[in-house]
Design a protein around this motif. Structure first.
Motif, mmCIF file in Angstrom:
data_model
loop_
_atom_site.group_PDB
_atom_site.id
_atom_site.type_symbol
_atom_site.label_atom_id
_atom_site.label_comp_id
_atom_site.label_asym_id
_atom_site.label_seq_id
_atom_site.Cartn_x
_atom_site.Cartn_y
_atom_site.Cartn_z
ATOM 1 N N LEU A 176 -2.805 8.160 -6.963
ATOM 2 C CA LEU A 176 -2.648 9.463 -7.618
ATOM 3 C C LEU A 176 -3.478 9.559 -8.888
ATOM 4 O O LEU A 176 -3.913 10.652 -9.274
ATOM 5 C CB LEU A 176 -1.170 9.721 -7.921
ATOM 6 N N GLN A 177 -3.720 8.430 -9.539
ATOM 7 C CA GLN A 177 -4.584 8.430 -10.716
ATOM 8 C C GLN A 177 -6.012 8.822 -10.334
ATOM 9 O O GLN A 177 -6.684 9.553 -11.057
ATOM 10 C CB GLN A 177 -4.576 7.043 -11.375
ATOM 11 N N TYR A 178 -6.446 8.310 -9.174
ATOM 12 C CA TYR A 178 -7.782 8.673 -8.693
ATOM 13 C C TYR A 178 -7.859 10.178 -8.428
ATOM 14 O O TYR A 178 -8.878 10.826 -8.703
ATOM 15 C CB TYR A 178 -8.114 7.931 -7.393
ATOM 16 N N GLY A 200 -6.709 6.037 2.363
ATOM 17 C CA GLY A 200 -5.837 6.277 1.219
ATOM 18 C C GLY A 200 -5.167 7.633 1.315
ATOM 19 O O GLY A 200 -4.655 8.026 2.368
ATOM 20 N N ILE A 201 -5.199 8.389 0.221
ATOM 21 C CA ILE A 201 -4.581 9.719 0.204
ATOM 22 C C ILE A 201 -5.580 10.820 0.555
ATOM 23 O O ILE A 201 -5.328 11.998 0.328
ATOM 24 C CB ILE A 201 -3.919 10.014 -1.154
ATOM 25 N N GLY A 202 -6.716 10.415 1.118
ATOM 26 C CA GLY A 202 -7.647 11.393 1.677
ATOM 27 C C GLY A 202 -8.729 11.890 0.741
ATOM 28 O O GLY A 202 -9.381 12.900 1.028
ATOM 29 N N ILE A 203 -8.967 11.194 -0.358
ATOM 30 C CA ILE A 203 -9.955 11.672 -1.330
ATOM 31 C C ILE A 203 -11.351 11.718 -0.733
ATOM 32 O O ILE A 203 -12.061 12.724 -0.852
ATOM 33 C CB ILE A 203 -9.932 10.787 -2.585
ATOM 34 N N VAL A 204 -11.763 10.635 -0.075
ATOM 35 C CA VAL A 204 -13.116 10.583 0.496
ATOM 36 C C VAL A 204 -13.277 11.557 1.660
ATOM 37 O O VAL A 204 -14.218 12.365 1.661
ATOM 38 C CB VAL A 204 -13.481 9.148 0.907
ATOM 39 N N PRO A 205 -12.404 11.531 2.671
ATOM 40 C CA PRO A 205 -12.598 12.490 3.772
ATOM 41 C C PRO A 205 -12.529 13.948 3.330
ATOM 42 O O PRO A 205 -13.223 14.801 3.886
ATOM 43 C CB PRO A 205 -11.474 12.143 4.760
ATOM 44 N N GLU A 206 -11.722 14.245 2.329
ATOM 45 C CA GLU A 206 -11.646 15.620 1.842
ATOM 46 C C GLU A 206 -12.997 16.072 1.297
ATOM 47 O O GLU A 206 -13.436 17.199 1.559
ATOM 48 C CB GLU A 206 -10.582 15.731 0.767
ATOM 49 N N GLN A 207 -13.659 15.206 0.535
ATOM 50 C CA GLN A 207 -14.965 15.575 -0.027
ATOM 51 C C GLN A 207 -16.035 15.660 1.048
ATOM 52 O O GLN A 207 -16.905 16.532 1.014
ATOM 53 C CB GLN A 207 -15.364 14.561 -1.100
ATOM 54 N N ILE A 208 -15.967 14.759 2.018
ATOM 55 C CA ILE A 208 -16.962 14.764 3.095
ATOM 56 C C ILE A 208 -16.788 15.990 3.990
ATOM 57 O O ILE A 208 -17.771 16.594 4.435
ATOM 58 C CB ILE A 208 -16.841 13.475 3.933
ATOM 59 N N GLY A 268 -10.163 11.384 -11.195
ATOM 60 C CA GLY A 268 -11.441 11.031 -10.600
ATOM 61 C C GLY A 268 -11.708 9.544 -10.736
ATOM 62 O O GLY A 268 -11.006 8.818 -11.439
ATOM 63 N N ASN A 269 -12.756 9.082 -10.059
ATOM 64 C CA ASN A 269 -13.098 7.673 -10.075
ATOM 65 C C ASN A 269 -14.582 7.527 -9.727
ATOM 66 O O ASN A 269 -14.990 7.906 -8.622
ATOM 67 C CB ASN A 269 -12.227 6.912 -9.068
ATOM 68 N N PRO A 270 -15.394 6.994 -10.641
ATOM 69 C CA PRO A 270 -16.835 6.881 -10.378
ATOM 70 C C PRO A 270 -17.178 5.958 -9.217
ATOM 71 O O PRO A 270 -18.211 6.124 -8.570
ATOM 72 C CB PRO A 270 -17.409 6.348 -11.698
ATOM 73 N N TYR A 277 0.814 -1.218 0.000
ATOM 74 C CA TYR A 277 0.000 0.000 0.000
ATOM 75 C C TYR A 277 0.848 1.269 0.000
ATOM 76 O O TYR A 277 0.367 2.331 -0.430
ATOM 77 C CB TYR A 277 -1.005 -0.034 1.151
ATOM 78 N N ASP A 278 2.097 1.168 0.443
ATOM 79 C CA ASP A 278 2.998 2.308 0.258
ATOM 80 C C ASP A 278 3.263 2.527 -1.228
ATOM 81 O O ASP A 278 3.307 3.663 -1.709
ATOM 82 C CB ASP A 278 4.318 2.067 1.001
ATOM 83 N N ASN A 279 3.436 1.437 -1.974
ATOM 84 C CA ASN A 279 3.640 1.538 -3.418
ATOM 85 C C ASN A 279 2.361 1.934 -4.148
ATOM 86 O O ASN A 279 2.398 2.525 -5.231
ATOM 87 C CB ASN A 279 4.139 0.202 -3.982
ATOM 88 N N PHE A 280 1.219 1.627 -3.538
ATOM 89 C CA PHE A 280 -0.088 1.864 -4.164
ATOM 90 C C PHE A 280 -0.354 3.355 -4.360
ATOM 91 O O PHE A 280 -1.142 3.742 -5.217
ATOM 92 C CB PHE A 280 -1.182 1.241 -3.288
ATOM 93 N N THR A 281 0.296 4.172 -3.552
ATOM 94 C CA THR A 281 0.108 5.622 -3.697
ATOM 95 C C THR A 281 0.430 6.062 -5.121
ATOM 96 O O THR A 281 -0.349 6.779 -5.765
ATOM 97 C CB THR A 281 1.023 6.384 -2.714
ATOM 98 N N ASP A 282 1.587 5.639 -5.614
ATOM 99 C CA ASP A 282 2.030 6.055 -6.942
ATOM 100 C C ASP A 282 1.363 5.259 -8.058
ATOM 101 O O ASP A 282 1.053 5.804 -9.116
ATOM 102 C CB ASP A 282 3.550 5.902 -7.066
ATOM 103 N N THR A 283 1.133 3.958 -7.822
ATOM 104 C CA THR A 283 0.610 3.112 -8.899
ATOM 105 C C THR A 283 -0.877 3.307 -9.149
ATOM 106 O O THR A 283 -1.354 3.081 -10.256
ATOM 107 C CB THR A 283 0.864 1.626 -8.588
ATOM 108 N N ARG A 284 -1.636 3.753 -8.149
ATOM 109 C CA ARG A 284 -3.084 3.844 -8.347
ATOM 110 C C ARG A 284 -3.716 5.087 -7.735
ATOM 111 O O ARG A 284 -4.523 5.755 -8.378
ATOM 112 C CB ARG A 284 -3.742 2.585 -7.767
#
Length: 261
Positions: A20-22, A53-61, A26-28, A11-18
């Protein structure tokens, strides 16, 4: 058996591999999860977001909160470091922690009882032998009316991935059935309130479900001025239409019945 060190590294590697793409495109799937959570929010909600993750959901909430707070945690150190640098909100605290092995960190950080526990595509990445401890720990920090909001890939989608796209599976990617979660939820006072399949890129691809701590039958809140006006308009329309409806559904059937006798 996969070690915790291997999982953390993944999951440390997941930051860069997935992740950041979200963030960039964006991601539906994430959008659908945010919409689900938003339906249970109040301006004062106290939220524990597990696997942020990198905070996408809490940032929107967070943008929908006034006095509410969010404690957002993730196993990936890189994820949390990135979230702290890029998410600008005084309503969120980010914590790097393994909730399976070290939930006491969460308890020490929380200064409030939690109204919503959100896990967006997280439960399938936890080992099944951790479910009992997880629900127990959640129960200890939950308010009396708390809800657990889960999203995860459907068992049908997991079967599809295993057959057609195994490279898309993560280091731990369990097939989740709601009946396998129910014993743990019920044991710690949560019951199933909502369950549905949703379509994202494929039909019936993901599951949204909500476990509720309490579903007491209580009076609805007093309607506001706008709602009162709408109710009066609806009542007025019904009054005007009543003679027409009576003629159609009461008088006419009686006339037809009399003619056939």
């Amino acid at each position: 058996m996969t070690s915790s060190t291997e999982v953390k590294q993944f999951y440390d590697n997941f930051t860069d591999t997935r992740m950041l793409q979200y963030k960039l495109y964006g991601n539906p799937r994430i959008d659908a999860a945010v919409n689900l959570i938003t339906g249970y929010l109040t301006p004062d909600s106290k939220i524990l977001d597990i696997g942020c993750g990198i905070g996408i959901v809490p940032e929107q909430i967070a943008g929908k909160l006034k006095q509410g707070r969010i404690l957002a945690c993730d196993l990936g150190e890189n994820n949390i470091n990135y979230a702290r640098k890029t998410v600008e909100s005084d309503k969120i605290e980010f914590v790097n922690v393994d909730v399976v092995k070290n939930f006491k960190v969460i308890r020490e950080k929380l200064t409030f009882s939690v109204d919503l526990i959100t896990m967006v595509d997280v439960i399938e990445h936890l080992p099944p032998d951790s479910y009992d401890g997880l629900f127990n720990n959640i129960n200890q920090v939950a308010s009396e009316t708390a809800k657990i909001i889960l999203t995860y890939p459907s068992q049908e989608f997991q079967a599809y991935l295993r057959q057609h796209e195994p490279e898309e599976l993560q280091i731990i990617d369990e097939v989740i059935k709601v009946d396998s979660l129910m014993p743990f939820a019920l044991k710690y006072g949560f019951d199933l309130e909502y369950f549905t399949y949703i379509d994202v890129w494929k039909k019936n691809q993901y599951v949204h479900c909500v476990f509720s701590k309490s579903r007491a039958c209580i009076p609805l809140p007093t309607p506001g001025l706008l709602d009162k006006v709408k109710l009066k308009i609806k009542a007025y329309k019904s009054k005007i239409m009543l003679p027409v409806l009576e003629a159609k559904f009461i008088d006419r059937p009686k006339q037809i019945s009399n003619k056939t006798e």
